[in-house]
Scaffold this motif. Structure first.
Motif, mmCIF file in Angstrom:
data_model
loop_
_atom_site.group_PDB
_atom_site.id
_atom_site.type_symbol
_atom_site.label_atom_id
_atom_site.label_comp_id
_atom_site.label_asym_id
_atom_site.label_seq_id
_atom_site.Cartn_x
_atom_site.Cartn_y
_atom_site.Cartn_z
ATOM 1 N N UNK A 224 -41.297 60.321 68.508
ATOM 2 C CA UNK A 224 -40.936 58.901 68.475
ATOM 3 C C UNK A 224 -39.534 58.717 69.056
ATOM 4 N N UNK A 225 -39.234 57.490 69.470
ATOM 5 C CA UNK A 225 -37.898 57.209 69.964
ATOM 6 C C UNK A 225 -36.932 57.107 68.802
ATOM 7 N N UNK A 226 -35.700 57.438 69.099
ATOM 8 C CA UNK A 226 -34.693 57.436 68.065
ATOM 9 C C UNK A 226 -34.520 56.050 67.439
ATOM 10 N N UNK A 227 -34.591 55.032 68.299
ATOM 11 C CA UNK A 227 -34.356 53.694 67.736
ATOM 12 C C UNK A 227 -35.462 53.280 66.764
ATOM 13 N N UNK A 228 -36.618 53.905 66.907
ATOM 14 C CA UNK A 228 -37.682 53.610 65.946
ATOM 15 C C UNK A 228 -37.331 54.178 64.573
ATOM 16 N N UNK A 229 -36.658 55.335 64.594
ATOM 17 C CA UNK A 229 -36.230 55.938 63.338
ATOM 18 C C UNK A 229 -35.196 55.044 62.668
ATOM 19 N N UNK A 230 -34.269 54.531 63.485
ATOM 20 C CA UNK A 230 -33.227 53.673 62.935
ATOM 21 C C UNK A 230 -33.851 52.418 62.342
ATOM 22 N N UNK A 231 -34.828 51.903 63.082
ATOM 23 C CA UNK A 231 -35.559 50.739 62.621
ATOM 24 C C UNK A 231 -36.153 51.003 61.245
ATOM 25 N N UNK A 232 -36.786 52.151 61.109
ATOM 26 C CA UNK A 232 -37.443 52.513 59.856
ATOM 27 C C UNK A 232 -36.419 52.712 58.732
ATOM 28 N N UNK A 233 -35.309 53.355 59.079
ATOM 29 C CA UNK A 233 -34.270 53.590 58.067
ATOM 30 C C UNK A 233 -33.671 52.261 57.598
ATOM 31 N N UNK A 234 -33.394 51.379 58.564
ATOM 32 C CA UNK A 234 -32.797 50.089 58.209
ATOM 33 C C UNK A 234 -33.742 49.295 57.331
ATOM 34 N N UNK A 235 -35.004 49.308 57.733
ATOM 35 C CA UNK A 235 -35.978 48.487 57.045
ATOM 36 C C UNK A 235 -36.134 48.923 55.590
ATOM 37 N N UNK A 236 -36.115 50.209 55.348
ATOM 38 C CA UNK A 236 -36.350 50.704 53.994
ATOM 39 C C UNK A 236 -35.072 51.130 53.296
ATOM 40 N N UNK A 237 -33.956 50.915 53.991
ATOM 41 C CA UNK A 237 -32.658 51.257 53.415
ATOM 42 C C UNK A 237 -32.606 52.726 52.952
ATOM 43 N N UNK A 238 -32.948 53.623 53.837
ATOM 44 C CA UNK A 238 -32.895 55.055 53.529
ATOM 45 C C UNK A 238 -32.055 55.765 54.592
ATOM 46 N N UNK A 239 -31.608 56.958 54.247
ATOM 47 C CA UNK A 239 -30.751 57.690 55.177
ATOM 48 C C UNK A 239 -31.334 59.018 55.608
ATOM 49 N N UNK A 240 -32.517 59.341 55.087
ATOM 50 C CA UNK A 240 -33.140 60.620 55.430
ATOM 51 C C UNK A 240 -34.599 60.384 55.798
ATOM 52 N N UNK A 241 -34.996 60.963 56.893
ATOM 53 C CA UNK A 241 -36.385 60.815 57.324
ATOM 54 C C UNK A 241 -36.968 62.187 57.663
ATOM 55 N N UNK A 242 -37.968 62.644 56.939
ATOM 56 C CA UNK A 242 -38.637 63.873 57.347
ATOM 57 C C UNK A 242 -39.287 63.667 58.715
ATOM 58 N N UNK A 243 -39.231 64.719 59.538
ATOM 59 C CA UNK A 243 -39.786 64.628 60.879
ATOM 60 C C UNK A 243 -41.048 65.469 60.933
ATOM 61 N N UNK A 244 -42.108 64.895 61.482
ATOM 62 C CA UNK A 244 -43.359 65.641 61.533
ATOM 63 C C UNK A 244 -43.745 65.941 62.968
#
Lengths: 608, 220
Positions: A224-244
């Protein structure tokens, strides 16, 4: 000795425009000039390169099907020169004209000597439309997760203790751990969790990880693109995302990873959007979109990625507006999915896109449910309009009560389109078959999508009419006189890149996708899936993909041009402003579209 | 490369004899099989008897194809100043210092293009000048076969019942009428090339069955 008229023409013709005066002079000494009269047929298997100087020449296949028209600056015969295969085409002079015949020896010499000229003809031959794609380096805007994530996976088992976890974190110098059971991700544990869930509650160091971890965490694919990760983090207010990677967990992406890799980036705009507390605030954010688009273009971000980024921003605005609406209206009375149709669904939104959205509800929209979602739709759609995403002139919006339906309601509507299709209805309805969930329940949306795809794969009559609708418009054969030029309301003329190009491909690909029951909505992803499943030939798929990218690129550049000159953003391209290379590529793209339309016709439009 | 021709004075007239002894194609030859040499001269004035050739440009047409590989343009040493004619051809005396000897160029022309039908726009002037030049250099001049693209254009317009206006037969106007790129600019090679384009168009308009004798008639 050289004739100035000839060298001057060569100097203005792609790809010879790269040669210096001396080389042009040498080249022209290997040219013979011939004059054709209308109706003359051109001897094409002569082992020479034909360069059209004036006039119009029409190329027919051996089945007398019109393939393309050649004019000023076009070539023929490079196929045979490059491959030694003779052609069964016929070339007929349509309007009196001069041609230059370049000797094979000189042509080959030129190719060996000038790499770019060789590449030009090879590309022209193989219909590869990206002359410059290799030159585009991975820019910061298009970083993927895999580009920034740490290449190591630090995991712990759920039955281990909090102390084990703390020790592992210290030893590996990380602030978070993946919790895995039998190689399956079951949760994450951060140093903050140890503090707030263990120490603050005076739990012992022997507490099991499974008791204090965050279960079923959000995750993201490493492609996925990095900005999608940021989008997801912002939306759910989290700072860690496991990568699959292909469903298996392979690492952890943290907010710090992102900040380290980014300076100025759309991610910041997206982050900012998710912090806004009012529609006015979102409007201020959206005013940066145009500036961002210009920056993206300066960074040479390819059009499809730019479309992706712009869609992600629209998604963020929509999500935040739904959040703000809920702040105002209270908790929703039932589960819902906010749907997007058309280009937002396909993630190829452009700067002049309007809204196409709807609501999918768990319950029937009556009473309290009806009132709540009417108010929510009003809030979100008006908010989007305030942010510059104009209201849909066709009223395909969630504010339209016809488009706020329960699962049963939507399913029934799709079933009608599919069971009793009419061409006119499908022309309007085809946009509904590209749909994506933006906010709310994914499960509800998946149920609808499964239902729709199950119906479309078993409905030859529906596919027949959908294909007919997709074949109503055709691509232009060339740039001749005015016949390809559309007129918009303001009496501007030009080639409509969307109507006469991009949409044609989108429509074709949709027919195949619905036939094959493919879940993807993005046109490029659909093509990949179709080729992977063997529904279409992979070479045809690649050609369509290239044509699609090229047209999207030209439209994106046109929009940039309009923005920078403070014009209205339109899809109308003035053929006079198209460079030589782009003209060849456009022509090839149109040929690809015509071929693809023919295949759709043979496949779906046989008499039933 | 024509050095052998200059060894003896008598060799000079050999060139002319070679040209004279090479037969022209029969009048019944279809035009697409004939070889043409389209040429243009820039002169110090309009009187062949006393004016001189300043530059010469030519390009052959074989099988109705202009062969650019043999396109030539030469500046010619002139025994007198170019004077006022510089206004037209843009060639000044100082540029002509490195120019070629007329005899050398005529030798190349006559030895390479014997048997060719010569073509020029308003050919009478060019033909007379060439003959006087040969006379001067070799002591004798061959007979040329000339086709006149201007004359052919005039005949064509007359047959269409058109009133031919003053200026209509000038090379740039003819090119425009035939939809050909107009680069005519009183440069001997550019003008020869432009006339060659005009010739190609005129040959096509004549149809498939046209022979050389038809062409001679048209260009009278």
């Amino acid at each position: 000795m050289e004739v100035a008229d000839v060298t001057k023409f060569l100097a203005e013709t792609t790809p010879f425009d790269q040669l210096d005066a001396a080389a042009l002079g040498q080249l022209s000494a290997h040219i013979n000039v011939y004059y054709y009269q209308a109706q003359d047929s051109v001897k094409i298997n002569t082992d020479r390169l034909l360069i059209v100087r004036t006039g119009i020449f029409t190329l027919y296949s051996d089945q007398q099907q019109l393939l393309t028209k050649l004019q000023n600056g076009d070539f023929y015969g490079y196929q045979q020169l490059l491959t030694s295969l003779t052609d069964s085409d016929t070339l007929l002079c349509e309007e009196d004209g001069l041609v230059y015949w370049l000797e094979a020896e000189a042509f080959h010499q030129c190719r060996y000597q000038y790499k770019n000229i060789d590449i030009f003809f090879q590309r022209l031959f193989s219909r590869r439309l990206h002359q410059y794609s290799e030159q585009q380096q991975a820019s910061r805007f298009t970083l993927k997760i895999s580009d920034v994530v740490q290449q190591r996976k630090i995991a712990i088992r759920p039955e281990q203790t909090a102390q084990d976890a703390a020790k592992l974190m210290s030893d590996s110098r990380v602030s978070s751990l993946l919790v895995e059971e039998n190689s399956k991700l079951v949760g994450i544990l951060t140093d903050r969790d140890l503090r707030s869930r263990v120490l603050a509650h005076a739990l012992p160091a022997s507490t099991q990880v499974s008791q204090v971890m965050t279960r079923q965490p959000q995750s993201i694919d490493r492609h996925a693109y990095l900005y999608e990760a940021v989008q997801q983090m912002s939306q759910h207010n989290i700072h860690h995302l496991p990568v699959t990677d292909q469903g298996l967990c392979c690492g952890m992406l943290t907010a710090t990873d992102i900040i380290r890799s980014q300076q100025d980036h759309p991610v910041y705009l997206i982050g900012e959007i998710h912090r806004q507390q009012s529609t006015d605030g979102l409007e201020r954010c959206s005013q940066q979109i145009a500036a961002l688009a210009i920056t993206l273009s300066k960074q040479q971000v390819p059009a499809y990625e730019a479309g992706h980024i712009i869609t992600t921003i629209t998604d963020a605005l929509t999500q935040r507006l739904i959040y703000l609406a809920q702040q105002q209206l209270g908790e929703p009375p039932c589960v819902f999915s906010w749907l997007a149709f058309g280009s937002q669904a396909r993630m190829d939104q452009s700067l002049n896109a309007d809204q196409d959205n709807a609501l999918l509800l768990e319950k029937d929209p009556v009473g309290v449910v009806g009132e709540y979602f009417s108010a929510l739709a009003e809030f979100v759609c008006q908010g989007l309009a305030q942010c510059g995403i104009t209201l849909c002139p066709g009223n395909i919006m969630a504010t339209n009560p016809e488009l706020r339906l329960s699962l049963k309601g939507w399913s029934g509507r799709f079933a009608r389109w599919i069971a009793t299709p009419t061409p006119e209805a499908l022309l309007k309805a085809s946009i509904f078959f590209d749909l994506r969930v933006i906010e709310g329940s994914k499960g509800l949306f998946n149920a609808l999508q499964e239902d729709v795809l199950q119906r479309t794969t078993e409905a030859p009559l529906f596919l027949y009419h959908l294909a007919q609708a997709a074949l109503q418009r055709t691509a232009p054969l060339g740039f001749f006189k005015n016949f390809i030029l559309e007129q918009d309301g303001k009496h501007k003329k030009g080639l409509d890149l969307k109507k006469r190009g991009i949409s044609l491909i989108t429509d074709l690909v949709r027919v195949y996708a619905l036939y094959a029951g493919i879940h993807e909505v993005n046109t490029r992803s659909r093509l990949q899936q179709l080729a992977a499943q063997g529904i279409i030939d992979s070479k045809d798929g690649q050609n369509l993909n290239d044509a699609f990218d090229l047209l999207a690129q030209l439209r994106w550049e046109k929009h940039q041009h309009d923005l920078q000159n403070s014009h209205d953003v339109t899809n109308l391209l003035n053929p006079a402003e198209v460079s030589g290379l782009a003209r060849h590529q456009l022509k090839d793209s149109f040929a690809v579209i015509n071929e693809a339309q023919n295949r759709v016709k043979h496949r779906f439009c046989r008499e039933l | 490369m024509f050095g052998w021709l200059f060894r003896k004075n008598t060799a000079l007239s050999e060139v002319v004899n070679h040209f004279i002894n090479t037969p022209f194609p029969a009048s019944s030859t279809p035009v697409e099989q004939a070889n043409f040499l389209v040429l243009d001269l820039e002169l110090t004035g309009l009187t062949p008897r006393k004016d001189h050739i300043v530059s010469i440009g030519w390009v052959p047409v074989r099988g109705q194809e202009i062969v650019l590989a043999e396109a030539k343009h030469y500046l010619i040493n002139s025994p007198v100043s170019v004077g006022q004619s510089a206004v037209y051809h843009g060639l000044h005396d100082h540029q002509l210092k490195n120019a070629h000897d007329l005899a050398q160029i005529l030798t190349e022309l006559l030895s390479q293009y014997a048997g060719y039908i010569f073509v020029a726009h308003h050919s009478r002037l060019d033909e007379q000048c060439l003959r006087f030049a040969c006379q001067r250099c070799f002591g004798k001049a061959p007979r040329f076969r000339f086709i006149d693209t201007m004359q052919m254009e005039w005949q064509r317009l007359l047959r269409q019942g058109k009133v031919v206006k003053h200026d209509a037969l000038k090379l740039p106007n003819c090119l425009k009428r035939h939809g050909l790129p107009d680069m005519a600019n009183h440069h001997a090679l550019e003008d020869a090339y432009s006339s060659a384009l005009l010739l190609l168009s005129q040959l096509k308009l004549g149809g498939n069955t046209m022979t050389l004798s038809d062409l001679y008639l048209l260009s009278r």
